[in-house]
Design a protein around this motif. Structure first.
Motif: not given
Length: 300
Positions: A79-88
C-alpha cells in the motif's frame, strides 16, 4: 602446465573470464549505467495508495505532462508507493502532483512525505560511494600482502576487478538503476569475493610449506580440491538465501539482491579461475613460503 586436468580447466576458465569481462565492458558501453535519484538528484514523494495494479500497469496509465518524467516505485510495505521526479523532470508542487496522479489513476492517494535530493548531494553520495569501494579494496590488498604474499594480493585485486566489472555489466544489461542499495551490495560482494580466495590461499600456503619441492600447479589443484566441499556449501546456501530475497524481496530490494546474486556467483568462480591462476602466472613458488633462516657466524 597442462599436465593436470584441474590446472587445464582453471586456465580455460581464465580465458572464459577474460571474454566475460570484455562482454561486460561492451554491455556497460552499449547500455550505460543508469544512476538512480540518489546520485542524480530529484524529488521523492512517499504516498499511500490502495491498489492491486502492478508498477507497469500504473506507469502506463500516467499521461502528459507527467508521462516522460514521473517514475512510480513500490514502497517497503504493501500500500506504500513512491513517486519520483528526476532533477531534469517537470517540477510540480507535491500536492498538485498528487492531485494530477490521483485523477489519472482514478485512485485515492494520501501524501505521507516529500523530500528533495539536490544534485550536489547526489554527487557527494556518488563520490563517497566510490571512495568507500576504493578504500575497501586498498585495505584488503594491504592485509593480503602482509598476511600471505604480494602475488596473492595482486591476484585477489584482479579477482575483485573481474567480479565488479561482471556485476556492473549485468546491471547495465538488465537496466537496473545504481542506488545506495546497489553500492551496499557491491561492498558486500567485495568481502565475499575474497572469502574463497583467502581460504584457498591459506590451504595452499600450508601445502607449499609441507612440500617445498613439489610442483606449484599440482599444489594449487590440491588446495582447491581440499576446499571445494566447503566452497560449494557456503556458496550454495548463500545463493539460496539471496535467491529467496530476489524472488520475494520486491522491487525495493531487487537491485541489491541482483547485485549480491551476481557477485556471489562471480566471486566463487573467480576464486578458482582468476585468483588461483594469476598468482601462478606472477611466479608464485614453494620457496616464497619457506622460512628464512639467518646465518649467524660463530664468534672466535
Amino acid at each position: 602446465m597442462f599436465l593436470y586436468s584441474l590446472t587445464r580447466w582453471r586456465y580455460i576458465g581464465l580465458i572464459a573470464s577474460l571474454l566475460l569481462v570484455l562482454t561486460s565492458l561492451f554491455s556497460i558501453y552499449h547500455y550505460g549505467l543508469i544512476m538512480s535519484i540518489d546520485f542524480t538528484g530529484g524529488t521523492i514523494i512517499d504516498i499511500q495508495m490502495p491498489t492491486l495494479l502492478t508498477i507497469s500497469e500504473l506507469q502506463s496509465m500516467i499521461q502528459s505532462p507527467l508521462k516522460d518524467s514521473l517514475i512510480i516505485q513500490q514502497g517497503s510495505e504493501e500500500g506504500l508507493w513512491q513517486l519520483i521526479i528526476p532533477i531534469n523532470g517537470t517540477m510540480i508542487d507535491p500536492h498538485q502532483l498528487i492531485s494530477i496522479v490521483s485523477q489519472q489513476l482514478a485512485l485515492p492517494i494520501t501524501l505521507l512525505q516529500a523530500s528533495v535530493v539536490g544534485p550536489q548531494v547526489g554527487e557527494e553520495l556518488f563520490n563517497q560511494g566510490g571512495l568507500a569501494l576504493l578504500a575497501a579494496s586498498i585495505s584488503i590488498m594491504a592485509y593480503l600482502a602482509l598476511r600471505f604474499e604480494w602475488r596473492l594480493s595482486l591476484a585477489a585485486i584482479a579477482s575483485l576487478i573481474h567480479d565488479t566489472i561482471l556485476t556492473f555489466g549485468l546491471l547495465a544489461f538488465l537496466e537496473i538503476k545504481i542506488d545506495l542499495n546497489v553500492v551496499a551490495g557491491l561492498l558486500a560482494v567485495i568481502g565475499y569475493s575474497l572469502n574463497d580466495s583467502i581460504v584457498i590461499a591459506d590451504r595452499l600456503r600450508d601445502i607449499l610449506k609441507a612440500k617445498p619441492n613439489s610442483n606449484i600447479y599440482l599444489n594449487t589443484d590440491l588446495a582447491i580440491r581440499a576446499t571445494f566441499a566447503r566452497t560449494l556449501v557456503t556458496a550454495g546456501t548463500t545463493i539460496f538465501i539471496i535467491g529467496c530475497l530476489l524472488v520475494m524481496g520486491g522491487d525495493a530490494l531487487y537491485g541489491f539482491s541482483m547485485t549480491m546474486f551476481a557477485g556471489v556467483l562471480t566471486g566463487t568462480w573467480s576464486s578458482v579461475t582468476i585468483a588461483s591462476t594469476i598468482q601462478e602466472l606472477l611466479g608464485l613458488s614453494p620457496e616464497h613460503y619457506q622460512p628464512k633462516l639467518d646465518l649467524i657466524d660463530d664468534m672466535p
